[in-house]
Structures are given as C-alpha cells and as structure tokens.
Write an enzyme that holds these catalytic residues in place. Structure first.
Site, PDB file in Angstrom:
ATOM      1  N   ASP A 121       0.866  -1.186   0.000  1.00 31.78           N
ATOM      2  CA  ASP A 121       0.000   0.000   0.000  1.00 31.78           C
ATOM      3  C   ASP A 121       0.903   1.236   0.000  1.00 31.78           C
ATOM      4  O   ASP A 121       2.123   1.123  -0.124  1.00 31.78           O
ATOM      5  CB  ASP A 121      -0.998  -0.032   1.168  1.00 31.78           C
ATOM      6  CG  ASP A 121      -0.330   0.038   2.537  1.00 31.78           C
ATOM      7  OD1 ASP A 121       0.904   0.235   2.593  1.00 31.78           O
ATOM      8  OD2 ASP A 121      -1.028  -0.116   3.551  1.00 31.78           O
ATOM      9  N   PHE A 122       0.322   2.418   0.110  1.00 30.53           N
ATOM     10  CA  PHE A 122       1.144   3.631   0.115  1.00 30.53           C
ATOM     11  C   PHE A 122       1.677   3.948   1.505  1.00 30.53           C
ATOM     12  O   PHE A 122       2.843   4.226   1.685  1.00 30.53           O
ATOM     13  CB  PHE A 122       0.299   4.826  -0.354  1.00 30.53           C
ATOM     14  CG  PHE A 122       0.236   4.981  -1.836  1.00 30.53           C
ATOM     15  CD1 PHE A 122       0.905   4.103  -2.676  1.00 30.53           C
ATOM     16  CD2 PHE A 122      -0.481   6.025  -2.399  1.00 30.53           C
ATOM     17  CE1 PHE A 122       0.852   4.252  -4.045  1.00 30.53           C
ATOM     18  CE2 PHE A 122      -0.552   6.192  -3.776  1.00 30.53           C
ATOM     19  CZ  PHE A 122       0.116   5.306  -4.591  1.00 30.53           C
ATOM     20  N   ARG A 123       0.738   3.890   2.457  1.00 26.98           N
ATOM     21  CA  ARG A 123       1.045   4.571   3.712  1.00 26.98           C
ATOM     22  C   ARG A 123       1.419   3.701   4.897  1.00 26.98           C
ATOM     23  O   ARG A 123       1.770   4.236   5.947  1.00 26.98           O
ATOM     24  CB  ARG A 123      -0.124   5.505   4.077  1.00 26.98           C
ATOM     25  CG  ARG A 123      -0.256   6.635   3.073  1.00 26.98           C
ATOM     26  CD  ARG A 123      -1.440   7.536   3.311  1.00 26.98           C
ATOM     27  NE  ARG A 123      -1.528   8.544   2.249  1.00 26.98           N
ATOM     28  CZ  ARG A 123      -2.062   8.354   1.060  1.00 26.98           C
ATOM     29  NH1 ARG A 123      -2.595   7.182   0.773  1.00 26.98           N
ATOM     30  NH2 ARG A 123      -2.085   9.318   0.162  1.00 26.98           N
ATOM     31  N   ASN A 128      -7.844   1.445  -6.221  1.00 29.67           N
ATOM     32  CA  ASN A 128      -6.691   0.689  -6.704  1.00 29.67           C
ATOM     33  C   ASN A 128      -6.562   0.737  -8.221  1.00 29.67           C
ATOM     34  O   ASN A 128      -7.546   0.825  -8.946  1.00 29.67           O
ATOM     35  CB  ASN A 128      -6.770  -0.758  -6.224  1.00 29.67           C
ATOM     36  CG  ASN A 128      -6.646  -0.844  -4.717  1.00 29.67           C
ATOM     37  OD1 ASN A 128      -6.269   0.136  -4.081  1.00 29.67           O
ATOM     38  ND2 ASN A 128      -6.962  -1.983  -4.150  1.00 29.67           N
ATOM     39  N   ASP A 165      -4.612  -1.658  -9.742  1.00 31.04           N
ATOM     40  CA  ASP A 165      -3.977  -2.939 -10.090  1.00 31.04           C
ATOM     41  C   ASP A 165      -4.857  -3.887 -10.902  1.00 31.04           C
ATOM     42  O   ASP A 165      -4.401  -4.955 -11.328  1.00 31.04           O
ATOM     43  CB  ASP A 165      -3.489  -3.651  -8.816  1.00 31.04           C
ATOM     44  CG  ASP A 165      -4.588  -3.823  -7.774  1.00 31.04           C
ATOM     45  OD1 ASP A 165      -5.768  -3.940  -8.161  1.00 31.04           O
ATOM     46  OD2 ASP A 165      -4.279  -3.841  -6.570  1.00 31.04           O
ATOM     47  N   HIS A 177      -9.487   6.015  -9.327  1.00 25.27           N
ATOM     48  CA  HIS A 177      -8.185   6.609  -9.649  1.00 25.27           C
ATOM     49  C   HIS A 177      -7.623   6.032 -10.946  1.00 25.27           C
ATOM     50  O   HIS A 177      -6.413   6.035 -11.162  1.00 25.27           O
ATOM     51  CB  HIS A 177      -7.211   6.425  -8.480  1.00 25.27           C
ATOM     52  CG  HIS A 177      -7.658   7.156  -7.237  1.00 25.27           C
ATOM     53  ND1 HIS A 177      -7.090   6.968  -6.003  1.00 25.27           N
ATOM     54  CD2 HIS A 177      -8.637   8.076  -7.047  1.00 25.27           C
ATOM     55  CE1 HIS A 177      -7.713   7.735  -5.112  1.00 25.27           C
ATOM     56  NE2 HIS A 177      -8.655   8.409  -5.721  1.00 25.27           N
ATOM     57  N   THR A 184      -8.569   0.758   3.197  1.00 24.63           N
ATOM     58  CA  THR A 184      -8.251   2.138   2.774  1.00 24.63           C
ATOM     59  C   THR A 184      -8.058   3.040   3.981  1.00 24.63           C
ATOM     60  O   THR A 184      -8.740   2.889   4.996  1.00 24.63           O
ATOM     61  CB  THR A 184      -9.357   2.718   1.848  1.00 24.63           C
ATOM     62  OG1 THR A 184      -9.090   4.111   1.653  1.00 24.63           O
ATOM     63  CG2 THR A 184     -10.756   2.530   2.391  1.00 24.63           C
ATOM     64  N   CYS A 233      -8.002  -7.731   5.946  1.00 25.17           N
ATOM     65  CA  CYS A 233      -9.201  -7.837   5.085  1.00 25.17           C
ATOM     66  C   CYS A 233      -9.578  -9.287   4.806  1.00 25.17           C
ATOM     67  O   CYS A 233     -10.759  -9.647   4.866  1.00 25.17           O
ATOM     68  CB  CYS A 233      -8.946  -7.187   3.733  1.00 25.17           C
ATOM     69  SG  CYS A 233      -8.807  -5.440   3.785  1.00 25.17           S
TER      70      CYS A 233
HETATM   71  P1  CNA Z   1      -3.266   3.756   1.828  1.00 21.99           P
HETATM   72  O1  CNA Z   1      -3.363   5.208   2.134  1.00 21.99           O
HETATM   73  O2  CNA Z   1      -1.904   3.197   1.656  1.00 21.99           O
HETATM   74  O3  CNA Z   1      -4.001   2.982   3.025  1.00 21.99           O
HETATM   75  C1  CNA Z   1      -4.094   1.590   3.092  1.00 21.99           C
HETATM   76  C2  CNA Z   1      -4.959   1.239   4.271  1.00 21.99           C
HETATM   77  O4  CNA Z   1      -5.148  -0.158   4.260  1.00 21.99           O
HETATM   78  C3  CNA Z   1      -4.347   1.582   5.618  1.00 21.99           C
HETATM   79  O5  CNA Z   1      -5.335   2.088   6.473  1.00 21.99           O
HETATM   80  C4  CNA Z   1      -3.818   0.234   6.132  1.00 21.99           C
HETATM   81  O6  CNA Z   1      -3.856   0.152   7.538  1.00 21.99           O
HETATM   82  C5  CNA Z   1      -4.798  -0.704   5.537  1.00 21.99           C
HETATM   83  N1  CNA Z   1      -4.278  -2.025   5.256  1.00 21.99           N
HETATM   84  C6  CNA Z   1      -3.097  -2.368   4.713  1.00 21.99           C
HETATM   85  N2  CNA Z   1      -2.994  -3.705   4.553  1.00 21.99           N
HETATM   86  C7  CNA Z   1      -4.151  -4.219   5.051  1.00 21.99           C
HETATM   87  C8  CNA Z   1      -4.662  -5.532   5.161  1.00 21.99           C
HETATM   88  N3  CNA Z   1      -3.994  -6.596   4.739  1.00 21.99           N
HETATM   89  N4  CNA Z   1      -5.884  -5.694   5.694  1.00 21.99           N
HETATM   90  C9  CNA Z   1      -6.597  -4.639   6.140  1.00 21.99           C
HETATM   91  N5  CNA Z   1      -6.166  -3.380   6.051  1.00 21.99           N
HETATM   92  C10 CNA Z   1      -4.964  -3.163   5.483  1.00 21.99           C
HETATM   93  O7  CNA Z   1      -4.116   3.374   0.565  1.00 21.99           O
HETATM   94  P2  CNA Z   1      -5.470   3.992   0.041  1.00 21.99           P
HETATM   95  O8  CNA Z   1      -5.980   3.099  -0.969  1.00 21.99           O
HETATM   96  O9  CNA Z   1      -6.356   4.408   1.137  1.00 21.99           O
HETATM   97  O10 CNA Z   1      -4.932   5.324  -0.634  1.00 21.99           O
HETATM   98  C11 CNA Z   1      -5.362   5.714  -1.827  1.00 21.99           C
HETATM   99  C12 CNA Z   1      -4.291   5.607  -2.896  1.00 21.99           C
HETATM  100  C13 CNA Z   1      -3.464   4.358  -2.807  1.00 21.99           C
HETATM  101  C14 CNA Z   1      -4.903   5.506  -4.241  1.00 21.99           C
HETATM  102  O11 CNA Z   1      -4.573   6.651  -4.977  1.00 21.99           O
HETATM  103  C15 CNA Z   1      -4.331   4.254  -4.915  1.00 21.99           C
HETATM  104  O12 CNA Z   1      -4.124   4.480  -6.271  1.00 21.99           O
HETATM  105  C16 CNA Z   1      -3.088   4.012  -4.223  1.00 21.99           C
HETATM  106  N6  CNA Z   1      -2.467   2.675  -4.273  1.00 21.99           N
HETATM  107  C17 CNA Z   1      -3.007   1.637  -4.951  1.00 21.99           C
HETATM  108  C18 CNA Z   1      -2.386   0.406  -4.960  1.00 21.99           C
HETATM  109  C19 CNA Z   1      -3.008  -0.708  -5.724  1.00 21.99           C
HETATM  110  O13 CNA Z   1      -3.588  -0.504  -6.766  1.00 21.99           O
HETATM  111  N7  CNA Z   1      -2.911  -1.936  -5.211  1.00 21.99           N
HETATM  112  C20 CNA Z   1      -1.191   0.209  -4.268  1.00 21.99           C
HETATM  113  C21 CNA Z   1      -0.651   1.307  -3.578  1.00 21.99           C
HETATM  114  C22 CNA Z   1      -1.297   2.524  -3.583  1.00 21.99           C
END
Ligand code: CNA
Length: 397
Positions: free
Chosen positions: A54-56, A127, A129, A146, A220, A264
């Site tokens: 993920d990003f954060r 996402n 992906d 997005h 998210t 999740c």
């Molecule tokens: P984010 O800001 O990185 O947040 C991810 C959230 O998911 C956090 O609250 C984590 O605690 C939680 N998390 C992480 N792993 C798990 C898990 N296994 N089970 C439950 N919870 C979990 O990502 P967001 O999507 O909120 O931010 C939006 C951005 C991320 C968008 O612009 C996307 O394009 C972007 N993004 C997408 C991907 C992808 O397509 N897979 C990957 C990375 C970032």
C-alpha cells in the site's frame, strides 16, 4: 454530508437497524432483509496480501520504499508535472505493479461473489492494479476512481496506445511514446495522477452510496479526497462495516457501524462464515489460482494429445488392415489366376501392355521395385502412406 464525526459511538448507544454491532448481526441483516444493493469501497489494503504494497503503511508501504527512485518527495511518482519532466521513476514502479503479475486476494473474490449473488450495486476502488477485474467483477459494476493500468494514452494528443505494445514496453522498463506521426508525446496509463481530474464514471456514480442497503469499506486509509467522503453519503440508518487494520475516516461513529479492525482477508472470511458462503468463497478464489489453471492446462494437454494419438493409431490400424486385406485378396486372386494357367506360366495383363511377363518375373520385378524404393529412401510409404513416421505427431513427454 461529507463531514463525519470521528468520535466512536458509545457502547451504550444501541444500533438502529442491526441487532448488534457484530459481523453475525450484519449477516442476519443481509439474509433477513433481502439485501441487494451493497456498495463496496476499497483501497490498497485489499491488495497487500497479493504482494502489492500500500502507500502509507509504515516501513512496508510504497512511500516508505521510494527512496531508491531519487524522488524529491514520494508523491512525485504520481505527479503529472513531475512525470512530464521525468517519467522514469513512474515506469520503474509500473514495471513492478503491472497487472498480470499478481493473483487477486480472497477479498477481491468476496466482491466478485457479491456480484454473482446479484447483491453488488457498485464496487468503488482506489486501486489501479485491476485485481477486481481479474477476480471476475465486471467493468459495469466497477468504478476505478483513480483509473487503472487497463488502458493508456498520449498525455499530449490523447491518442490511445495499444495494450500489447504497452505491456512489452513496461516489461523491458522502457518509456512508451505516442505513435502518431510528429507527436511523440509521453504515453501514460489512464491512472489519475495528482493534478488530474477523476474519471467521469466516478462522478456519475458518486451518489449511489445514498441508495445502498449496506456499505462495506475495506483496506483504505480514507485520506484521499473526494473518494474519502463516499462512506459519508451512506444513509444514517444503513449499516456500514469497516474491515481494516486501523480505524479510519468517520467509521465507527454511527449506531450501525461495525468495525472489524483486522486483515481484510480474515475479515471477509468471517463475514462469509456468518453468511454460510465460506465454501463458495474459497472455491471462487481457487479459480484465480494460477498454479491451478496452469496445472489444468498441463493436465489437459497430454490428455488431448493422447486422445489425438489414440485416434491416429486407430485410423492407422484400420488403414493397415484394409491394405493388408487388399493385398491378401490380390494375392488370392493372383494365385487363382496363376493356377488356372499352369501351361503358359503367363499372367493376364491388362490390354495395352505391350509385354507380358511370367509370374516369376512379376515377383522378381515387384521385389526389385520394392528394393529400389527402399534404397531410394522412400521405404513402404508409397504403399502405406499412413506409416510415414514423419506424418505422425509424437507426444512430447
Ligand atoms: P493507503 O493510504 O496506503 O491505506 C491503506 C490502508 O489499508 C491503511 O489504512 C492500512 O492500515 C490498511 N491495510 C493495509 N494492509 C491491510 C490488510 N492486509 N488488511 C486490512 N487493512 C490493510 O491506501 P489507500 O488506498 O487508502 O490510498 C489511496 C491511494 C493508494 C490511491 O490513490 C491508490 O491508487 C493508491 N495505491 C493503490 C495500490 C493498488 O492498486 N494496489 C497500491 C498502492 C497505492
């Protein structure tokens, strides 16, 4: 709407629609109320178990690992102005994230299962992906808020760039340029970068959460607007369930909010258990298993080849039998004719043949012809063309 109180609802406040703020109560609500308008809202957290960071998330998140790309700041990798000047960091990342490398998670399959059951109103995802699609969620049930890697175009003239060329270019870590004569602008996947508008489909579907009978928010951080405000459009009395490692947005502040603060995949499995869907879910997820589909292909191949070979052998056998029978008939006829004319020792030859030959000469001649053919390398193929080894496909073992 849009501004959510963040204080968690007090335990003393009873739910309005649900019987309890538990996953079992949500399952009960779904079953008893013929729930058919479920809205799902997801982010990077539903793909982390597929291997996409993920990003954060601290340490494991993408932003924490972008140092090697020498960016002035982490978000620059998705900044359109930065991309115009230096697309290389984005394409380094695209090489890692490109669809086809990752298997959908059981969470993606859960969304697909909701659709199969006719209960999915819309799945909003942040996402890029394409794993929802790969899990079987149809495009018309999906809002890729997005954008995604599914299509791409020139950032100057907007001309679309072919999918296969894009795939090949990203695979070798090259940068794709527009193919239109005299344009040569940079090509970018239709992913929404900072500074770009969200797709039309997002704006068209944005009000749908208000007509949902259940909202499921998963994986998210709900920090990116305008996506982050979607859960607040769900009606006050409509249950919302958050499946996430941490509490985010205003989730948990309403009487019918249910929090599953965990992974999740384990969260959706709990929900599937409560609904009695667990086996169905696992079966559906198993269909996305590449080793299974590969194994299936491998199993199918030798079987098909064997069936093909058996059919060819049967055909050959029939051909050989027929030829042998003809030879026997011919031999019998020949012996009969020969026996009839012991005086002359001559064979009847078709009219027109200038020279008649004796049986012995015929035999000798025939043997000679066979030997000639043998020495010419054509063997018996002129008699049994189906025995020509080159025309038989051998199974590759
Ligand atoms: P984010 O800001 O990185 O947040 C991810 C959230 O998911 C956090 O609250 C984590 O605690 C939680 N998390 C992480 N792993 C798990 C898990 N296994 N089970 C439950 N919870 C979990 O990502 P967001 O999507 O909120 O931010 C939006 C951005 C991320 C968008 O612009 C996307 O394009 C972007 N993004 C997408 C991907 C992808 O397509 N897979 C990957 C990375 C970032």
């Amino acid at each position: 709407m849009g501004n959510e109180a963040s204080t968690p609802v007090s335990e003393d406040v009873p739910p309005i629609t649900l019987t309890a703020r538990t996953v079992e109560a949500v399952a009960d609500y779904i079953k008893k109320n013929n729930v058919k308008r479920i809205v799902v809202m997801t982010g990077a957290g539903i793909s982390t178990s597929a291997g996409i960071p993920d990003f954060r998330s601290p340490n494991t998140g993408l932003y924490a690992n972008l140092a090697r790309l020498n960016l002035p700041y982490a978000e620059a990798v998705f900044d359109i102005s930065y991309f115009r000047n230096n697309p290389r960091p984005f394409y380094e990342l695209a090489h890692e994230l490109y669809p086809g490398k990752y298997r959908p998670t059981v969470t993606h399959s859960f969304i697909s299962l909701l659709n199969k059951k006719g209960m999915l109103l819309k799945a909003f995802t942040q996402n890029i992906d394409c794993l929802e699609r790969e899990a079987g969620v149809p495009g018309d049930k999906l809002v890729e808020a997005h954008g995604s890697f599914a299509t791409q175009r020139c950032i100057d003239c907007g001309t679309e760039f072919p999918d296969d060329r894009m795939k090949d270019t990203v695979a070798i870590k090259e940068i794709p340029y527009c193919e239109r004569t005299r344009c040569e602008g940079l090509v970018k996947p239709d992913i929404v970068f900072f500074g770009e508008a969200l797709p039309e489909s997002f704006h068209r579907s944005r009000s749908l959460p208000a007509s949902a009978d259940l909202a499921i928010v998963m994986g998210t951080s709900l920090t990116v607007q305008p996506f982050a405000s979607l859960p607040s459009f769900v009606r006050e009395e409509t249950p919302r369930i958050l499946i996430n490692l941490e509490r985010v947005g205003g989730l948990g502040s309403r009487a019918d909010d249910v929090l599953l603060l965990e992974d999740c995949d384990s969260g959706v499995r709990k929900l599937a258990d409560a609904l009695g869907w667990r086996d169905e879910l696992e079966e559906l997820w198993e269909t996305t298993n590449p080793s299974r589909s590969e194994r299936k292909k491998q199993e199918a191949k030798p079987k098909d080849k064997q069936a093909d070979l058996d059919a060819r052998i049967e055909e050959l056998t029939r051909g050989v039998d027929k030829t042998l029978k003809l030879s026997e008939d011919h031999q019998r006829q020949f012996e009969k004719d020969f026996a009839k004319r012991p005086d002359t020792g001559k064979l009847d030859v078709p009219a027109g043949l200038a020279k008649s030959v004796t049986a012995a000469e015929h035999k000798k001649q025939s043997e000679g012809e066979v030997n000639d053919r043998k020495s010419n390398g054509s063997d018996l193929s002129h008699i049994y063309p189906h025995l020509d080894s080159k025309s038989v496909d051998k199974p590759s073992l």
